[in-house]
Design a protein around this motif. Sequence first.
Motif, PDB file in Angstrom:
ATOM      1  N   GLN A  10      26.435  60.783   5.517  1.00  0.00           N
ATOM      2  CA  GLN A  10      26.831  60.099   4.349  1.00  0.00           C
ATOM      3  C   GLN A  10      27.472  61.291   3.258  1.00  0.00           C
ATOM      4  N   SER A  66      25.420  52.822  -0.225  1.00  0.00           N
ATOM      5  CA  SER A  66      24.928  51.341   0.191  1.00  0.00           C
ATOM      6  C   SER A  66      23.597  51.278   0.244  1.00  0.00           C
ATOM      7  N   ASP A  68      22.168  48.483   1.522  1.00  0.00           N
ATOM      8  CA  ASP A  68      21.670  47.483   2.531  1.00  0.00           C
ATOM      9  C   ASP A  68      21.018  48.065   3.784  1.00  0.00           C
ATOM     10  N   GLY A  69      20.904  49.180   3.917  1.00  0.00           N
ATOM     11  CA  GLY A  69      20.423  49.856   5.229  1.00  0.00           C
ATOM     12  C   GLY A  69      21.596  50.301   6.100  1.00  0.00           C
ATOM     13  N   SER A  70      22.721  50.284   5.731  1.00  0.00           N
ATOM     14  CA  SER A  70      23.835  50.679   6.719  1.00  0.00           C
ATOM     15  C   SER A  70      24.149  52.292   6.378  1.00  0.00           C
ATOM     16  N   ALA A  71      23.665  52.758   5.683  1.00  0.00           N
ATOM     17  CA  ALA A  71      23.685  54.198   5.527  1.00  0.00           C
ATOM     18  C   ALA A  71      25.126  54.400   5.388  1.00  0.00           C
ATOM     19  N   GLY A  72      26.076  53.561   4.538  1.00  0.00           N
ATOM     20  CA  GLY A  72      27.377  53.693   4.161  1.00  0.00           C
ATOM     21  C   GLY A  72      27.546  54.379   2.901  1.00  0.00           C
ATOM     22  N   ARG A  74      31.030  54.407  -0.386  1.00  0.00           N
ATOM     23  CA  ARG A  74      32.192  53.844  -0.991  1.00  0.00           C
ATOM     24  C   ARG A  74      32.564  54.583  -1.953  1.00  0.00           C
TER      25      ARG A  74
END
Length: 95
Positions: A10, A66, A68-72, A74
């Motif tokens: 990340q 993020s 939502d658990g996606s480890a993203g 933006r």
Amino acid sequence: MSPNTMSPAQSRAARALLNWSQDDLAAKVGLGSAFVRDFETGGTDAASGQVEALRSALMTAGIVFSEDGSAGVRLTGHGGEEGTRVDALTTENDR
């Protein structure tokens, strides 16, 4: 991963979105670029306060992690001020 942590991937992705070098990120929080390099390559078990300082600087510049658990990550159009420098971290920063 808890919501206040950041993975090495990340960190690399966030820097790429901001077009920041490891030196740029390190300078924002008052850490050495070797720390950022070691953290991002998994070469060190970084203290959570130091990782949070990196994360804070990235968020201040407009990075959104993020949830939502996606480890993203933006980039938003918000940001601009400098994050909290490591030497200015206190328990009051957690509130």
